[in-house]
Design a protein around this motif. Sequence first.
Motif, PDB file in Angstrom:
ATOM      1  N   ARG A 218       0.847  -1.194   0.000  1.00  0.00           N
ATOM      2  CA  ARG A 218       0.000   0.000   0.000  1.00  0.00           C
ATOM      3  C   ARG A 218       0.890   1.254   0.000  1.00  0.00           C
ATOM      4  NH1 ARG A 218      -4.583   0.429   2.621  1.00  0.00           N
ATOM      5  NH2 ARG A 218      -4.128  -1.484   3.768  1.00  0.00           N
ATOM      6  N   PRO A 219       0.629   2.230  -0.883  1.00  0.00           N
ATOM      7  CA  PRO A 219       1.483   3.427  -0.908  1.00  0.00           C
ATOM      8  C   PRO A 219       1.194   4.371   0.253  1.00  0.00           C
ATOM      9  CG  PRO A 219      -0.281   3.654  -2.515  1.00  0.00           C
ATOM     10  CD  PRO A 219      -0.383   2.253  -1.956  1.00  0.00           C
ATOM     11  N   VAL A 220       2.247   5.036   0.700  1.00  0.00           N
ATOM     12  CA  VAL A 220       2.106   6.071   1.723  1.00  0.00           C
ATOM     13  C   VAL A 220       3.040   7.221   1.335  1.00  0.00           C
ATOM     14  CG1 VAL A 220       3.848   4.982   3.216  1.00  0.00           C
ATOM     15  CG2 VAL A 220       2.194   6.580   4.202  1.00  0.00           C
ATOM     16  N   GLN A 221       2.590   8.453   1.563  1.00  0.00           N
ATOM     17  CA  GLN A 221       3.310   9.630   1.062  1.00  0.00           C
ATOM     18  C   GLN A 221       3.174  10.759   2.074  1.00  0.00           C
ATOM     19  OE1 GLN A 221       1.818  11.015  -2.767  1.00  0.00           O
ATOM     20  NE2 GLN A 221       3.878  11.373  -3.523  1.00  0.00           N
ATOM     21  N   TRP A 222       4.195  11.604   2.187  1.00  0.00           N
ATOM     22  CA  TRP A 222       4.192  12.663   3.197  1.00  0.00           C
ATOM     23  C   TRP A 222       5.184  13.749   2.795  1.00  0.00           C
ATOM     24  CZ3 TRP A 222       6.584   8.010   3.479  1.00  0.00           C
ATOM     25  CH2 TRP A 222       7.971   8.038   3.608  1.00  0.00           C
ATOM     26  N   ILE A 223       5.229  14.818   3.616  1.00  0.00           N
ATOM     27  CA  ILE A 223       6.279  15.819   3.508  1.00  0.00           C
ATOM     28  C   ILE A 223       6.686  16.209   4.923  1.00  0.00           C
ATOM     29  CG2 ILE A 223       4.631  17.753   3.318  1.00  0.00           C
ATOM     30  CD1 ILE A 223       6.721  19.122   1.467  1.00  0.00           C
ATOM     31  N   ASP A 224       7.988  16.282   5.158  1.00  0.00           N
ATOM     32  CA  ASP A 224       8.546  16.652   6.460  1.00  0.00           C
ATOM     33  C   ASP A 224       8.336  18.156   6.685  1.00  0.00           C
ATOM     34  OD1 ASP A 224      10.862  17.875   8.046  1.00  0.00           O
ATOM     35  OD2 ASP A 224      11.154  15.746   8.486  1.00  0.00           O
ATOM     36  N   VAL A 225       7.828  18.521   7.861  1.00  0.00           N
ATOM     37  CA  VAL A 225       7.474  19.920   8.126  1.00  0.00           C
ATOM     38  C   VAL A 225       8.690  20.844   8.033  1.00  0.00           C
ATOM     39  CG1 VAL A 225       7.714  19.717  10.645  1.00  0.00           C
ATOM     40  CG2 VAL A 225       6.169  21.440   9.667  1.00  0.00           C
ATOM     41  N   ASP A 226       9.858  20.393   8.492  1.00  0.00           N
ATOM     42  CA  ASP A 226      11.044  21.244   8.418  1.00  0.00           C
ATOM     43  C   ASP A 226      11.552  21.379   6.992  1.00  0.00           C
ATOM     44  OD1 ASP A 226      11.639  22.075  11.211  1.00  0.00           O
ATOM     45  OD2 ASP A 226      11.726  19.917  11.552  1.00  0.00           O
ATOM     46  N   ASP A 227      11.484  20.280   6.224  1.00  0.00           N
ATOM     47  CA  ASP A 227      11.836  20.372   4.810  1.00  0.00           C
ATOM     48  C   ASP A 227      10.918  21.357   4.090  1.00  0.00           C
ATOM     49  OD1 ASP A 227      13.681  18.366   5.295  1.00  0.00           O
ATOM     50  OD2 ASP A 227      12.470  16.775   4.394  1.00  0.00           O
ATOM     51  N   TYR A 228       9.635  21.285   4.421  1.00  0.00           N
ATOM     52  CA  TYR A 228       8.637  22.139   3.772  1.00  0.00           C
ATOM     53  C   TYR A 228       8.898  23.610   4.103  1.00  0.00           C
ATOM     54  CZ  TYR A 228       3.844  23.083   2.026  1.00  0.00           C
ATOM     55  OH  TYR A 228       2.748  23.525   1.322  1.00  0.00           O
ATOM     56  N   ALA A 229       9.096  23.908   5.371  1.00  0.00           N
ATOM     57  CA  ALA A 229       9.334  25.297   5.774  1.00  0.00           C
ATOM     58  C   ALA A 229      10.593  25.856   5.112  1.00  0.00           C
ATOM     59  CB  ALA A 229       9.449  25.378   7.290  1.00  0.00           C
ATOM     60  N   SER A 230      11.651  25.064   5.102  1.00  0.00           N
ATOM     61  CA  SER A 230      12.905  25.511   4.494  1.00  0.00           C
ATOM     62  C   SER A 230      12.725  25.756   2.999  1.00  0.00           C
ATOM     63  CB  SER A 230      13.983  24.453   4.740  1.00  0.00           C
ATOM     64  OG  SER A 230      15.223  24.867   4.217  1.00  0.00           O
ATOM     65  N   TRP A 231      12.005  24.866   2.336  1.00  0.00           N
ATOM     66  CA  TRP A 231      11.761  25.027   0.902  1.00  0.00           C
ATOM     67  C   TRP A 231      10.963  26.292   0.607  1.00  0.00           C
ATOM     68  CZ3 TRP A 231       7.141  22.423  -1.777  1.00  0.00           C
ATOM     69  CH2 TRP A 231       7.152  22.687  -3.149  1.00  0.00           C
ATOM     70  N   LEU A 232       9.924  26.569   1.391  1.00  0.00           N
ATOM     71  CA  LEU A 232       9.113  27.763   1.146  1.00  0.00           C
ATOM     72  C   LEU A 232       9.940  29.034   1.295  1.00  0.00           C
ATOM     73  CD1 LEU A 232       5.726  26.841   2.862  1.00  0.00           C
ATOM     74  CD2 LEU A 232       6.324  26.742   0.429  1.00  0.00           C
ATOM     75  N   LEU A 233      10.843  29.048   2.253  1.00  0.00           N
ATOM     76  CA  LEU A 233      11.724  30.212   2.415  1.00  0.00           C
ATOM     77  C   LEU A 233      12.702  30.330   1.248  1.00  0.00           C
ATOM     78  CD1 LEU A 233      12.290  29.877   6.235  1.00  0.00           C
ATOM     79  CD2 LEU A 233      11.272  31.866   5.111  1.00  0.00           C
ATOM     80  N   ASP A 234      13.245  29.196   0.804  1.00  0.00           N
ATOM     81  CA  ASP A 234      14.114  29.222  -0.380  1.00  0.00           C
ATOM     82  C   ASP A 234      13.348  29.742  -1.598  1.00  0.00           C
ATOM     83  OD1 ASP A 234      16.194  28.112   1.071  1.00  0.00           O
ATOM     84  OD2 ASP A 234      15.866  26.067   0.332  1.00  0.00           O
ATOM     85  N   ALA A 235      12.105  29.295  -1.746  1.00  0.00           N
ATOM     86  CA  ALA A 235      11.295  29.707  -2.891  1.00  0.00           C
ATOM     87  C   ALA A 235      11.034  31.206  -2.883  1.00  0.00           C
ATOM     88  CB  ALA A 235       9.974  28.937  -2.901  1.00  0.00           C
ATOM     89  N   ALA A 236      10.872  31.776  -1.686  1.00  0.00           N
ATOM     90  CA  ALA A 236      10.706  33.224  -1.598  1.00  0.00           C
ATOM     91  C   ALA A 236      11.979  33.940  -2.030  1.00  0.00           C
ATOM     92  CB  ALA A 236      10.331  33.616  -0.168  1.00  0.00           C
ATOM     93  N   ASP A 237      13.136  33.362  -1.681  1.00  0.00           N
ATOM     94  CA  ASP A 237      14.414  33.956  -2.082  1.00  0.00           C
ATOM     95  C   ASP A 237      14.590  33.942  -3.596  1.00  0.00           C
ATOM     96  OD1 ASP A 237      15.185  34.493   0.519  1.00  0.00           O
ATOM     97  OD2 ASP A 237      16.411  32.678   0.729  1.00  0.00           O
ATOM     98  N   THR A 238      14.168  32.861  -4.237  1.00  0.00           N
ATOM     99  CA  THR A 238      14.403  32.698  -5.676  1.00  0.00           C
ATOM    100  C   THR A 238      13.240  33.178  -6.528  1.00  0.00           C
ATOM    101  OG1 THR A 238      13.567  30.410  -5.583  1.00  0.00           O
ATOM    102  CG2 THR A 238      15.940  30.730  -5.291  1.00  0.00           C
ATOM    103  N   GLY A 239      12.137  33.583  -5.870  1.00  0.00           N
ATOM    104  CA  GLY A 239      10.993  34.091  -6.612  1.00  0.00           C
ATOM    105  C   GLY A 239      10.185  33.019  -7.330  1.00  0.00           C
ATOM    106  N   GLU A 240      10.180  31.801  -6.775  1.00  0.00           N
ATOM    107  CA  GLU A 240       9.362  30.745  -7.378  1.00  0.00           C
ATOM    108  C   GLU A 240       7.894  31.180  -7.417  1.00  0.00           C
ATOM    109  OE1 GLU A 240      10.148  27.983  -8.815  1.00  0.00           O
ATOM    110  OE2 GLU A 240      12.278  27.872  -8.301  1.00  0.00           O
ATOM    111  N   HIS A 241       7.217  30.793  -8.482  1.00  0.00           N
ATOM    112  CA  HIS A 241       5.796  31.110  -8.584  1.00  0.00           C
ATOM    113  C   HIS A 241       5.079  29.960  -9.297  1.00  0.00           C
ATOM    114  CE1 HIS A 241       7.560  32.640 -12.353  1.00  0.00           C
ATOM    115  NE2 HIS A 241       6.396  32.310 -12.914  1.00  0.00           N
ATOM    116  N   GLY A 242       3.769  29.997  -9.273  1.00  0.00           N
ATOM    117  CA  GLY A 242       2.981  28.925  -9.852  1.00  0.00           C
ATOM    118  C   GLY A 242       2.381  28.045  -8.774  1.00  0.00           C
TER     119      GLY A 242
END
Length: 360
Positions: free
Chosen positions: A187-211
């Motif tokens: 059975r598949p199981v999928q997730w995202i680590d909260v610290d990975d997520y927070a760090s990524w969102l901050l990186d995305a703000a730095d690089t101007g990711e959109h979409g």
Amino acid sequence: MSTEKQILVLGGTVFLSLAIARHALERGHRVTVASRGTTGEPPEGAEFVKLDRATGEGLDALRGRAFDAVFDVARIPAHVGPVLDALAGNASHWSFVSTISVYKHFDAVSDDLHEPTAADSTDPSLEAYGASKVACEQLVRERLGDKAFITRPGLIVGPADRNDRLGYWPLRFAEGGEVLAPGPRERPVQWIDVDDYASWLLDAADTGEHGTVDAIDEPLGFGAFLDQVGDALTEHGVLAERPDLTWVSQEFLLEQGVNPWSGPDSLGMWVPTPDYDGFQTRPTGPAVAAGFRASRLGDTVRRWWDANAAAPQLKAGLTRQKEGEVLAAWHDAPVGEGLAGLDAERRFAVPRAETPAYDG
């Protein structure tokens, strides 16, 4: 370390929004946290602004201020519009946390969305959750355009998850004995680590990711998932030996009143297959292309353990008494016993995913 920025976190006191605020402070940013202040404390070093979206209280304290990045986890459309009116014109980047519950179908990967609620909807019900998030996304896109980065997480896991969906398993393994596991192993199981997520969102703000992208790690089979939980705890010195896993069919679990997903009498992170296979196998490529990098599951498990080891106590999940009753019934059950007599609605009555990032 990136250049100091003015960061606004709408929320900032619970789980994902708290992690975003904490990581932003660690990067040397100036952080403002705006929330009701009733669900937790902002991290030390952050400016606090009392904000009640339902009444508009606090918006004047933010109006006219400029922010390099704004992070929002709202779920009620009527709470999004006024904040956008007050802040969108002075925000360089806007990160909105949505959910994969915006998708209509969970049995297979599909990009069909729910019809959005009205933009002024105040409906807080779980039934309206996905449609409400669709409406919130539309409001953000309309006002921010290519300054908006919208991410759709599935299950967010980590030490501060109030539903303890991941946490159920390391604590149960540490207690030892015979452990009830939800079959089948693949059975598949999928997730995202909260610290990975927070760090990524901050990186995305730095690089101007959109979409708009799904925010999720690669799926694993449930058997491999539990194997890696055991590996992490063994390497961390928590386990001297592995517990005995008894794989019980999902049909029998449902028949015995074991609940999927989260809450009382539930097995964390388990949802029925194949009805929720699409929910647990969303594509990860777009997130990776947008800069997301995932921790190993073992690192996530160790972080959960270290944060909870001093007073390990689950806030949700299957009790040991209930687990023992189900195991006893399973061992006594005739071969082939399953879902006879249960209608489809009862068998697969699983709530839509609710993001634990939301803190009001």
